[in-house]
Write a protein that holds these residues in place. Structure first.
Motif, short mmCIF file in Angstrom:
data_model
loop_
_atom_site.label_atom_id
_atom_site.label_comp_id
_atom_site.label_asym_id
_atom_site.label_seq_id
_atom_site.Cartn_x
_atom_site.Cartn_y
_atom_site.Cartn_z
N THR A 1 0.80 -1.23 0.00
CA THR A 1 0.00 0.00 0.00
C THR A 1 0.83 1.28 0.00
O THR A 1 0.35 2.32 -0.44
N ALA A 2 2.07 1.21 0.48
CA ALA A 2 2.85 2.44 0.68
C ALA A 2 3.06 3.24 -0.60
O ALA A 2 3.10 4.47 -0.56
N LYS A 3 3.14 2.54 -1.72
CA LYS A 3 3.35 3.26 -2.98
C LYS A 3 2.03 3.65 -3.64
O LYS A 3 2.01 4.39 -4.61
N ILE A 4 0.95 3.12 -3.10
CA ILE A 4 -0.36 3.38 -3.73
C ILE A 4 -1.02 4.62 -3.15
O ILE A 4 -1.47 5.49 -3.88
N VAL A 5 -1.12 4.67 -1.82
CA VAL A 5 -1.88 5.76 -1.20
C VAL A 5 -0.96 6.89 -0.74
O VAL A 5 0.24 6.69 -0.54
N SER A 6 -1.58 8.05 -0.54
CA SER A 6 -0.79 9.22 -0.22
C SER A 6 -0.18 9.14 1.17
O SER A 6 0.87 9.73 1.43
N ARG A 7 -0.81 8.39 2.08
CA ARG A 7 -0.35 8.41 3.46
C ARG A 7 -0.66 7.08 4.13
O ARG A 7 -1.83 6.67 4.19
N VAL A 8 0.37 6.40 4.62
CA VAL A 8 0.17 5.18 5.41
C VAL A 8 0.61 5.47 6.84
O VAL A 8 1.76 5.86 7.08
N MET A 9 -0.30 5.31 7.79
CA MET A 9 0.03 5.52 9.19
C MET A 9 -0.02 4.17 9.91
O MET A 9 -0.89 3.35 9.62
N VAL A 10 0.91 3.97 10.81
CA VAL A 10 0.88 2.76 11.64
C VAL A 10 0.84 3.18 13.10
O VAL A 10 1.62 4.03 13.53
N ARG A 11 -0.07 2.56 13.84
CA ARG A 11 -0.17 2.83 15.29
C ARG A 11 0.63 1.77 16.03
O ARG A 11 0.27 0.60 16.03
N THR A 12 1.71 2.21 16.60
CA THR A 12 2.62 1.27 17.27
C THR A 12 2.61 1.53 18.78
O THR A 12 2.21 2.61 19.22
N ASN A 13 3.08 0.53 19.52
CA ASN A 13 3.20 0.77 20.97
C ASN A 13 4.68 0.95 21.36
O ASN A 13 5.01 1.00 22.54
N PHE A 14 5.58 1.02 20.40
CA PHE A 14 7.03 1.20 20.57
C PHE A 14 7.74 -0.03 21.17
O PHE A 14 8.80 -0.41 20.69
N THR A 15 7.18 -0.64 22.21
CA THR A 15 7.89 -1.75 22.85
C THR A 15 7.99 -2.96 21.93
O THR A 15 8.86 -3.80 22.11
N VAL A 16 7.09 -3.04 20.95
CA VAL A 16 7.12 -4.18 20.03
C VAL A 16 8.43 -4.20 19.22
O VAL A 16 8.85 -5.25 18.72
N PHE A 17 9.09 -3.04 19.12
CA PHE A 17 10.37 -2.97 18.40
C PHE A 17 11.38 -3.96 18.96
O PHE A 17 12.31 -4.37 18.28
N PHE A 18 11.21 -4.34 20.23
CA PHE A 18 12.20 -5.18 20.90
C PHE A 18 11.76 -6.63 21.03
O PHE A 18 12.38 -7.42 21.72
N GLU A 19 10.65 -6.98 20.37
CA GLU A 19 10.18 -8.36 20.39
C GLU A 19 10.94 -9.18 19.34
O GLU A 19 11.45 -8.62 18.36
N GLU A 20 10.94 -10.48 19.56
CA GLU A 20 11.63 -11.38 18.63
C GLU A 20 11.02 -11.26 17.22
O GLU A 20 9.79 -11.21 17.07
#
Ligand code: SF4
Ligand code: SF4
Length: 319
Positions: free
Chosen positions: A93-112
């Motif tokens: 989708t990133a190249k298709i639509v004007s804006r892709v937003m992701v709602r993250t909780n930040f801590t997931v960055f450190f998950e396996e």
């Protein structure tokens, strides 16, 4: 308890406000799995979440967006990154639509298995929106769990190194830790910016203040502390007609893991899907026709969280 019907309340002043307007944002909830178990979660998301969107529904979403490239795609969860097809959806989708937003909780960055996630976001120009319900460690850990604050700060620093908060958009989400409404968004944003810059050298773009919805784990917490009625009264008494004019569901449709359509993520929780005049539940297959014909927004008592005080939406205050 007696709360006046939200429908009655809003149409009294604005008879057409519950008629859907133009589609601007497609919000996609890819599943209820999360590495956190926050006290205020309106979804009851957690590590055992098993309602996960498959690739088939994602392909339909991608096809729909190809025909509507002006839309914003808002990807949420749970922790959306824990859906095994998450990167497929972003890449598609990133190249298709004007804006892709992701709602993250930040801590997931450190998950396996999440290695390289911030770089993946940068590569695809994703707008990152992350929860940080306070700039103070104690309050964040109280609401979201021990250690969450330090991991969030680490994730924010990494995003800054990659250009987020500068050339790439990075937004934070505040929601109250206790049973009250958020303070003024602009003033709180200044306080956040000052604190995180002075203490950690972190920068971000916008702060979105969100009113907690009386649903899911937050409702359970209110029930067990005997404060549900008090909270509903606060929401109803704080009704702001100017916010009612701007409720996000006038321009947003939300899709669940099965492809079923709702007016918002909250309506997913209370199982209030969009239906046609024959009460048939609408899905992503019907969306094209639905936005052409128009439809009525489904509401419940929880809707008062969108019109209380300065109002609330997935992108913060609305009045
Ligand atoms: S509030 Fe967000 S981060 Fe917390 S459990 Fe729910 S989905 Fe996960
Ligand atoms: S809870 Fe959903 S349907 Fe109700 S007013 Fe808010 S956005 Fe609209």
């Amino acid at each position: 308890m007696i709360v006046r019907s939200f429908d009655e309340k809003v149409i009294e002043m604005y008879p057409d406000v519950l008629d859907f307007g133009n589609l601007e944002t497609l919000q996609v909830n890819v599943g209820n799995r999360c590495n956190q178990v926050c006290r205020h979660c309106h979804l009851n998301a957690g590590p055992r979440g098993d309602k996960m969107m498959g690739k088939g529904v994602m392909i339909k979403i991608i096809d729909f967006l190809k025909a509507h490239p002006h839309l914003t795609l808002d990807i949420t969860g749970g922790s959306p990154e824990l859906n095994k097809h998450f990167r497929f959806l972003v890449e598609g989708t990133a190249k298709i639509v004007s804006r892709v937003m992701v709602r993250t909780n930040f801590t997931v960055f450190f998950e396996e298995g999440m290695e390289g996630l911030p770089e993946f976001y940068r590569e695809h120009g994703v707008v990152v929106i992350g929860s940080l319900p306070c700039y103070l460690r104690e309050n964040v850990n109280k609401q979201r769990g021990e250690g969450v604050y330090d991991k969030s700060i680490k994730a924010l620093k990494r995003l800054n190194e990659l250009g987020y908060g500068d050339t790439l958009e990075l937004d934070l989400v505040y929601n109250p830790v206790g049973v009250h409404l958020p303070p003024q968004q602009k003033e709180l944003e200044q306080d956040y910016k000052k604190y995180v810059m002075e203490n950690y050298g972190i920068r971000f773009n916008n702060l979105f203040t969100i009113v907690n919805a009386p649903l899911g784990r937050f409702k359970t917490m209110l029930d067990s502390s005997g404060e549900y009625e008090k909270y509903m009264r606060l929401l109803e008494d704080s009704y702001n007609p100017r916010a009612a004019l701007n409720i996000m569901c006038r321009n947003l449709v939300s899709v669940d893991y099965r492809g079923v359509l709702y007016n918002c993520d909250f309506n997913q929780v209370v199982d209030l899907p969009i239906r046609d005049e024959h009460a048939r539940v609408m899905t992503i297959d019907d969306l094209e026709e639905l936005i052409g014909e128009g439809f009525r927004i489904e509401t419940g008592h929880h809707c008062y969280c969108c019109t209380a005080g300065s109002g609330s939406s997935c992108t913060g205050a609305i009045a």
